[in-house]
Motif scaffolding. Structure first.
Motif, short mmCIF file in Angstrom:
data_model
loop_
_atom_site.label_atom_id
_atom_site.label_comp_id
_atom_site.label_asym_id
_atom_site.label_seq_id
_atom_site.Cartn_x
_atom_site.Cartn_y
_atom_site.Cartn_z
N GLY A 216 40.57 34.04 38.03
CA GLY A 216 39.14 34.08 38.29
C GLY A 216 38.91 34.31 39.78
N ARG A 217 38.21 33.39 40.42
CA ARG A 217 37.91 33.56 41.84
C ARG A 217 38.97 32.95 42.73
NH1 ARG A 217 32.04 31.37 42.27
NH2 ARG A 217 33.44 29.74 42.90
N VAL A 218 39.94 32.26 42.10
CA VAL A 218 40.94 31.56 42.90
C VAL A 218 42.17 32.45 43.10
CG1 VAL A 218 42.42 29.53 43.05
CG2 VAL A 218 40.16 29.36 42.00
N THR A 219 42.55 32.65 44.35
CA THR A 219 43.76 33.40 44.65
C THR A 219 44.94 32.44 44.63
OG1 THR A 219 42.52 34.88 46.06
CG2 THR A 219 44.89 34.87 46.35
N ALA A 220 45.87 32.63 43.67
CA ALA A 220 47.01 31.72 43.56
C ALA A 220 48.16 32.21 44.43
CB ALA A 220 47.45 31.62 42.11
N LEU A 221 48.43 33.52 44.39
CA LEU A 221 49.48 34.10 45.24
C LEU A 221 48.89 35.31 45.95
CD1 LEU A 221 52.66 34.09 42.95
CD2 LEU A 221 52.06 32.44 44.74
N ASP A 222 49.25 35.44 47.21
CA ASP A 222 48.60 36.47 48.02
C ASP A 222 49.66 37.22 48.83
OD1 ASP A 222 46.82 37.96 49.40
OD2 ASP A 222 45.96 36.31 50.56
N GLY A 223 50.43 38.10 48.14
CA GLY A 223 51.41 38.92 48.85
C GLY A 223 52.68 38.18 49.20
N GLY B 246 50.37 27.22 44.84
CA GLY B 246 50.84 28.40 44.13
C GLY B 246 52.30 28.33 43.70
N LYS B 247 52.93 27.17 43.88
CA LYS B 247 54.36 27.04 43.56
C LYS B 247 54.65 27.34 42.09
CE LYS B 247 54.83 22.69 45.01
NZ LYS B 247 53.51 22.28 45.51
N SER B 248 53.90 26.70 41.20
CA SER B 248 54.15 26.88 39.77
C SER B 248 53.82 28.31 39.33
CB SER B 248 53.33 25.89 38.94
OG SER B 248 53.74 24.58 39.23
N THR B 249 52.80 28.90 39.90
CA THR B 249 52.44 30.28 39.57
C THR B 249 53.61 31.21 39.91
OG1 THR B 249 50.14 29.81 40.07
CG2 THR B 249 50.78 32.12 39.99
N LEU B 250 54.20 31.02 41.08
CA LEU B 250 55.34 31.84 41.48
C LEU B 250 56.49 31.68 40.49
CD1 LEU B 250 56.91 33.64 43.41
CD2 LEU B 250 57.38 31.64 44.83
N LEU C 262 54.73 27.23 51.51
CA LEU C 262 53.73 28.03 50.82
C LEU C 262 52.37 27.39 51.06
CD1 LEU C 262 53.34 30.42 48.77
CD2 LEU C 262 53.53 28.75 46.96
N LYS C 263 51.46 28.17 51.62
CA LYS C 263 50.13 27.62 51.90
C LYS C 263 49.07 28.57 51.38
CE LYS C 263 47.21 25.99 55.65
NZ LYS C 263 46.94 26.06 57.09
N GLU C 264 48.26 28.08 50.47
CA GLU C 264 47.17 28.86 49.89
C GLU C 264 47.64 30.24 49.46
OE1 GLU C 264 44.12 28.57 52.86
OE2 GLU C 264 44.36 26.40 52.89
#
Lengths: 131, 312
Positions: B15-22, B42-46, B203-205
């Motif tokens: 949605g509007r939340v960026t979990a991983l960004d590059g 974003g740890k679990s997303t990765l 990992l930050k934001e």
């Protein structure tokens, strides 16, 4: 051999391991010819990274305190005791220097310091003698 | 060098939340590689992208040479994976779930699994339903180790476990590394990471802000307390040093300033030489916790919607 690791201490873990082994040799807890645990064993026992243990052992080998013995692993070298005692004196001096430096900066006089040190030595040796 | 995990510019939004960004990573074999981040970083997303459980919006990921999107079956077969919230079939026994998973793995898996489970004090005939949280975690780790994987991926493996189970978990992890395998550990338990990691990443934001061998990071980061003749001298020194390279954190209290400085210089105190009315300089080494906190920066004031809520 029982070691105690404090991961968040200023002294890196590999150095904590190396120091404690040297203290054990200086105090006679580990004697020349004794084998130390394998890297894998000690890493597991302390729950620390095996590369950290390997690094501690490498440094001790470089200092001539541990020898690699074919088939036996690492053993305490014959001339290790004297080296470890010298090293122990150096560390004690360093740690005292830290405390003394702190006290001097806080404007404690040399005479006051001497009397505190005397007192600490007396109290502790009395306690040692009783136990 | 053959990277065990390689990612290029991974990005993922919910949605509007960026979990991983590059996120671009290259993890070498044979290390304990720890990913530190706050909850929702974003740890679990990765990890879920690495395991092929989630598709990235952008970027590529490879694990043990397999593409995580197209060859996820090979990835899952080769990797030992301990998820944050494992789902177990409660009506099975310790032995039954082992036999069930053995179907996906080569011969020898089941006996290896039972051996690992025994180390956690688990008996084959115990029903999973009756196990404590720690023992269930033991089952999950044993299932992940049965095929002697080249790579073990752990997502917050010890959260909620008691001291004894934690310790056992750490020991198994250490033993994997001693056997030359790679361990990828996502955690917010800074003290555990400090014990076992070769390399740490912050990992930050959704962004990786640091990847560094742990011993180098700790060696190069120091905590300084400078005492000045008066408040004004301290104030102007703070303005000056806070903007300098490698200063992670700067605070003032009266005529003292406190700095956390990352520096490769041999004599980092030299940078303070020109400060006016400086009376005293003290410094000490930092724990990983201090460094991590400084890199994470000040607390955010506003309540950003957390990732976990956004996923629902």
């Amino acid at each position: 051999m029982f070691l105690q690791i404090h991961p968040d201490d200023a002294v890196p873990i590999y150095e904590q391991i190396a120091r404690q082994i040297q203290f054990a040799v200086a105090a006679g807890g580990l004697m020349p010819g004794d084998t130390v645990p394998s890297v894998r064993e000690l890493a597991r026992q302390l729950a620390v990274n095996p590369n950290t243990v390997a690094r501690a052992y490498r440094e001790l080998q470089a200092l001539g305190i541990l020898d690699a013995q074919r088939g036996l692993g690492l053993t305490v070298a014959a001339e290790a005791v004297e080296k470890c005692r010298d090293q122990r004196s150096r560390w004690i001096r360093e740690r005292l220097a830290q405390v003394v430096g702190e006290a001097l900066r806080a404007k404690v006089s040399a005479r006051q310091l001497q009397s505190i040190l005397q007192d600490v030595i007396q109290t502790l040796s009395r306690q040692e003698a009783q136990s | 060098m053959n990277a065990v995990i390689r990612t290029e510019e991974l990005a993922k939004r919910f949605g509007r939340v960026t979990a991983l960004d590059g996120v671009s990573l290259e993890i070498p074999p044979g290390v304990v590689w720890a990913l530190l981040g706050r909850n929702g970083a974003g740890k679990s997303t990765l990890i879920r992208i690495l395991m092929g459980l989630l598709e990235p919006d952008r970027g590529r990921a490879q694990v043990l040479g397999h593409d995580c999107r197209t060859e996820y079956l090979a990835v899952r077969r080769k990797v030992g994976y301990v998820p944050e919230l494992p789902v177990l079939y409660d009506w099975m026994t310790v032995a039954e779930i082992g036999r069930f998973c053995a179907a996906f793995h080569p011969a020898g898996y089941f006996s290896e699994y039972l051996r690992a489970a025994a180390q956690f004090g688990l008996r084959p005939d115990q029903k999973l339903r009756h196990l404590s949280k720690g023992m269930r975690a033991g089952v999950v780790l044993s299932l992940a180790l049965g095929h002697d994987p080249e790579l073990l991926i752990l997502d917050e493996p010890t959260s909620g476990l008691d001291v004894m189970f934690r310790r056992q978990f750490l020991e198994s992890m250490v033993d994997r590394a001693a056997a030359g395998k790679t361990v990828f550990l996502a955690s917010h338990q800074v003290h555990e990471v400090e014990r076992v990691a070769d390399i740490v990443a912050f990992l930050k934001e959704g962004r990786i802000i640091l990847v560094e061998p742990l011993d180098r990071l700790k060696r190069e980061t120091r905590h300084w307390i400078l005492t000045f003749a008066d408040d004004r001298a301290a104030g102007s020194a703070l303005d000056r040093f806070a903007a300098e390279d490698g200063v992670l954190r700067a605070d003032r209290d009266g005529r003292q300033i406190e700095l956390l400085v990352r520096s490769r210089e041999d004599a980092p105190e030299r940078r303070f030489a020109a400060a006016l009315n400086l009376e005293q300089v003290e410094s000490h080494a930092c724990s990983l916790e201090e460094i991590f906190t400084a890199y994470m920066g000040p607390e955010r004031d506003c309540e950003a919607p957390s990732l976990k809520e956004a996923r629902k």
